[in-house]
Design an enzyme around this catalytic site. Structure first.
Site, PDB file in Angstrom:
ATOM      1  N   ASP A  26     118.780 138.278   7.850  1.00  0.00           N
ATOM      2  CA  ASP A  26     117.629 137.374   7.395  1.00  0.00           C
ATOM      3  C   ASP A  26     116.939 136.855   8.730  1.00  0.00           C
ATOM      4  OD1 ASP A  26     116.066 136.241   5.438  1.00  0.00           O
ATOM      5  OD2 ASP A  26     117.082 134.364   6.488  1.00  0.00           O
ATOM      6  N   LYS A  46     113.143 137.313  10.511  1.00  0.00           N
ATOM      7  CA  LYS A  46     112.436 136.206  10.813  1.00  0.00           C
ATOM      8  C   LYS A  46     111.713 136.078  12.181  1.00  0.00           C
ATOM      9  CE  LYS A  46     114.289 132.694   7.373  1.00  0.00           C
ATOM     10  NZ  LYS A  46     115.657 132.242   7.170  1.00  0.00           N
TER      11      LYS A  46
END
Ligand code: ADP
Ligand code: ASP
Ligand code: MG
Length: 809
Positions: free
Chosen positions: A673, A677
């Site tokens: 994750d 980002k």
């Protein structure tokens, strides 16, 4: 005072008519022009066609005409004697009509002459009913003073005769209330029954008003006045208080059915004001049409449209510079009695496009191909062909004159909504811009223009929300609670027109009722992402935005199709922006080219303004040199709650329960994750980076990620002891764990680091995120953004902010 079919069609309306007329007559002398009962003219024609075709059910249709009139009379005329007389009178006419129908059934041929006779019964009967209904009214026979002559097979007004005859009937008359059947007329020579064309009662009234120099012409109908657009298509259309004769003429000529186009000219010439009023709301202000061009401060006054348009293009390089081609085009069409309502010619003169009614197109092609037979055979010009299934839209207003930028605004708005203009024309008078589009796009076009020229009370944004997990749900709640305020304070209407989850979808153009959308969704039929995409595209709604609150790759895969149809995308889902660079940049490019938006601020740091800040820095000429950040609210939360009483596995569980982690927490724990980002931030900072280029330093053994989710949860507690051991060591050193993402000099990495008190990331509570931007401008002291980086409500608020950015508030 003219009352249309809608005002004499029902018991309710005709009683309103009586009250309105009697109140007016108490003050002054009036002439009342009435149409046939609403829908009767159509029915008279339909019955005639059935009779000629030998369809025996015409008798049933005829019987309905009889019943409609009888019922109205029986309910509205209480006086026995009066009612009997009226019924006798009316039945004589109905019997005549029946005989005509029977005759038609025998001869199987409906001539224009018999059709004109048949439709005349509508007004002949309605005027008798109204005369009986109103105290002290006298009926006049309009065929005695409205005279026509025939030109090119059509009836046109015989102005001179009509003028004289109206004077001789009304001058010196002392009837306070005269009732006149509208629409019908008589040929000036052979005394046949004729009429002024469909919708012609308005014209009857205008002719009489102009001839007798009336104080005012009132047109009573079923809407509050002349509206900004056809209220049946645009539900936010509203009444225009004032129009000039020119504006009204432009709007009527282009399809605003509320007034029959020829009506305006006679009263304009006599400088008599027209007032449009509502029989069902007699106290309403209505619309005034007169010679003033009052300024209500709006750029345009109204929009109208003609939907059965064909476009003919006369073209060929042989036309360039040849004088007289246009003369020949228009002469040929005029001789065939074909009217053209839009002409567009390119300055190179090699083509002239003509907008005309579909019903005239075939004949027009024939006439033009004949006219240019020689040129076509020599190859100087091409065969003239018609393109069908088009619509013409006109925007009208005297304020457009000398007001630069209107065409620009118009075409920009249309373009942004994916509406292609096929031909367009603006006259030198600058009170009307007309353009041709595909008929399928008419509704959308009218809505877009109505919305963007502030004819609508509100600017509308139509939202499709996909995903109703905690973020989607929170977003819908926030929208529901803000809707009224946005309307009030920003004139913005956020309309949720679609809601979908992975299995179901519901849609409502007018806006979904948000109080029980979940039930509606569950009860709707099964849907999938392909159906959803197709349906959104097919609905073709203006100013629409697709909001993705899922974490699903199939949903991310439809952005391209939607953006290509001019639907903006707001994504909380980071899959698309972090997928391969080509996909990311392609989506951004489509959005840029189409002048719409693809926004994903919440992909990084939930509601924190990170992506926008980077965009602002870059757009103003700065350069991002280094990005350092704690971007996982989940990981930060986990490392912050770890303590003697909370083990690592419990901390992971807690993060999931609180809604911080992704539905599958492994995506957070593996650093995936955060990598996504970081990739998004680096890309927004201008660097073409892929996920594979980021060094991922794992702090959990790979085998926990390989099995099933269940397996992961079972094995996770095995790590607790080791983490507890390290945690104690770390505490002794007065350091904190931070999972840091970094991008510098073309290299990205993520790793679990130990930071001491002097590090800016040391103090970072709960699930907060922090980002440090070192740029050319912010070099010695980098820019710091910090705050809640996870949680449904802040993420939903961030999505909401992106939506607001599209609304441009
Ligand atoms: P009447 O029977 O009174 O002559 P019409 O049906 O001929 O009534 O005209 C009124 C209708 O015109 C309205 O009911 C409305 O649906 C339609 N209309 C179309 N464009 C407009 C507009 N710009 N303003 C008002 N009404 C319009
Ligand atoms: N009754 C006629 C029609 O329907 C005329 C009118 O209503 O104005 O066309
Ligand atoms: Mg009408």
């Amino acid at each position: 005072m003219k009352f249309g079919g809608t005002s004499v069609g029902s018991v309710n309306s005709i009683l309103n008519l009586k009250a309105i007329v009697e109140a007016a007559a108490a003050k002054e002398r009036i002439i009342v022009v009435v149409s046939a009962l609403g829908g009767i003219t159509d029915k008279l024609i339909k019955t005639a066609n059935m009779a000629v075709e030998g369809d025996n059910t015409f008798n049933k249709e005829f019987q309905e005409i009889v019943t409609r009139h009888h019922d109205l009379i029986n309910v509205t005329i209480p006086d026995n004697e009066k009612r009997t007389l009226l019924l006798q009178d009316v039945d004589i006419l109905l019997n005549e009509l029946h005989n005509i129908y029977q005759g038609l059934a025998l001869i199987n041929n409906l001539t224009p002459k018999s059709e004109a006779t048949i439709v005349s019964y509508g007004e002949r009967i309605s005027s008798r009913i109204v005369t009986a209904l109103i105290e002290g009214a006298t009926r006049y026979n309009s065929r005695k003073f409205i005279k026509t002559e025939t030109k090119h097979g059509k009836y046109i007004l015989a102005a001179e005769e009509t003028d004289k005859l109206i004077h001789s009937h009304f001058d010196g008359s002392c009837d306070n209330i005269a009732i006149v059947p509208g629409f019908i007329a008589q040929d000036k020579e052979n005394e046949e029954i004729t009429n002024l064309g469909r919708g012609g009662s308005d014209y009857t009234a205008a002719i009489i008003a102009a001839t007798l120099n009336a104080d005012i012409l009132e047109i009573w109908t079923d809407v509050d006045g002349f509206m900004t657009a056809d209220p049946r298509v645009i539900n936010t259309a509203y009444t225009i208080k004032h129009l000039s004769y020119v504006e009204a003429t432009e709007l009527c000529n282009f399809g605003a059915k509320v007034v029959y186009p020829p009506t305006i000219y006679p009263v304009f010439k006599a400088n008599i004001p027209i007032k449009i009023r509502n029989t069902f709301n007699p106290d309403g202000e209505g619309t005034i049409i007169d010679a003033n061009s009052e300024d209500e401060g709006r750029l345009i006054k109204g929009i109208s449209s003609i939907n059965d348009t064909d476009l003919l293009t006369v073209q060929g390089l042989g036309m360039v510079g040849v004088v007289g081609v246009n003369h020949r085009i228009f002469r040929a069409l005029a001789n065939a009695d074909i009217s053209v309502f839009l002409v567009a010619q390119a300055s190179s003169e090699n083509s002239t496009s003509l907008g005309l009614r579909h019903s005239d197109a075939e004949k027009a092609c024939e006439v033009l191909n004949k006219e240019f037979e020689k040129e076509i055979s020599m190859g100087l010009m091409e065969n003239v062909r018609a393109t069908s299934n088009l619509s013409t839209v006109a925007i009208v207003g005297e304020n457009m004159r000398h007001n630069a930028g209107i065409i620009g605004k118009l075409f920009q708005t249309l373009g942004r909504n994916g509406i292609n203009v096929i031909a367009c024309a603006q006259g030198g008078q600058e009170t009307n811009i007309s353009f041709v589009i595909e008929a399928d796009l008419l509704r959308k076009t009218l809505n877009v223009i109505h919305d963007s020229f502030f004819l609508s009370e509100y600017k509308v944004l139509n939202l499709f929300i996909c995903g109703i997990g905690i973020v989607g749900n929170s977003l819908i709640e926030q929208i529901a609670s803000q809707q009224e305020k946005l309307k009030r304070e920003h004139s913005l209407k956020l309309n949720i027109v679609g809601i979908a989850n992975s299995r179901h979808a519901i849609f409502d153009r007018e806006g979904i009722d948000l109080t029980n959308y979940r039930t509606a969704l569950m009860e709707s039929k099964e849907s999938n992402i392909t159906n959803l995409r197709d349906k959104i595209i097919k609905m073709n709604i203006f100013n629409s935005v697709f909001v993705d609150c899922t974490a699903n790759s199939d949903v991310a895969a439809i952005y391209g199709d939607l953006l290509s149809r001019n639907i903006s995308v707001v994504a909380a889902n980071k899959i698309a922006a972090s997928s391969d660079y080509a996909t990311y940049s392609n989506l951004k490019q489509i959005a840029r080219q189409r002048n719409i938006k693809y926004l994903f601020e919440t992909n990084v740091g939930a509601g924190l303004p990170i992506i926008n800040t980077i965009n602002d820095l870059i757009n103003s000429g700065d350069k991002i040199l280094k990005i350092e950040a704690v971007l996982s609210g989940t990981l930060n939360f986990i490392f912050n709650v770890l303590g003697s009483d909370i083990t690592f596995s419990e901390a992971v569980r807690l993060a999931q329960e609180k809604g911080y982690s992704e539905p599958d927490p492994r995506i957070d724990l593996s650093g995936k994750d955060v990598i996504r980002k970081l990739v998004i931030l680096a890309r927004e900072a201008g660097y073409a980076i892929e996920q594979e280029n980021v060094d991922a330093n794992l702090f959990i053994p790979q085998e926990l990620f390989d099995g099933t989710l269940e397996n992961f949860w079972t094995k996770l507690p095995e790590l607790d002891e080791q983490f507890e051991h390290e945690r104690r060591e770390l505490a002794a050193e007065r350091k904190h764990w931070r999972f840091i993402a970094k991008y510098e000099n073309g290299k990205g990495s993520v790793s679990l680091s130990k930071v001491d008190e002097r590090h800016p990331f040391y103090h970072l509570e709960g699930s907060n995120n922090i980002i440090l931007l070192t740029t050319e401008r912010y070099k010695e002291y980098p820019m710091l953004i910090q705050g809640y980086g996870a949680g449904a409500s802040v993420t939903a608020a961030g999505v909401f902010a992106d939506i607001m950015r599209i609304a441009n508030i």
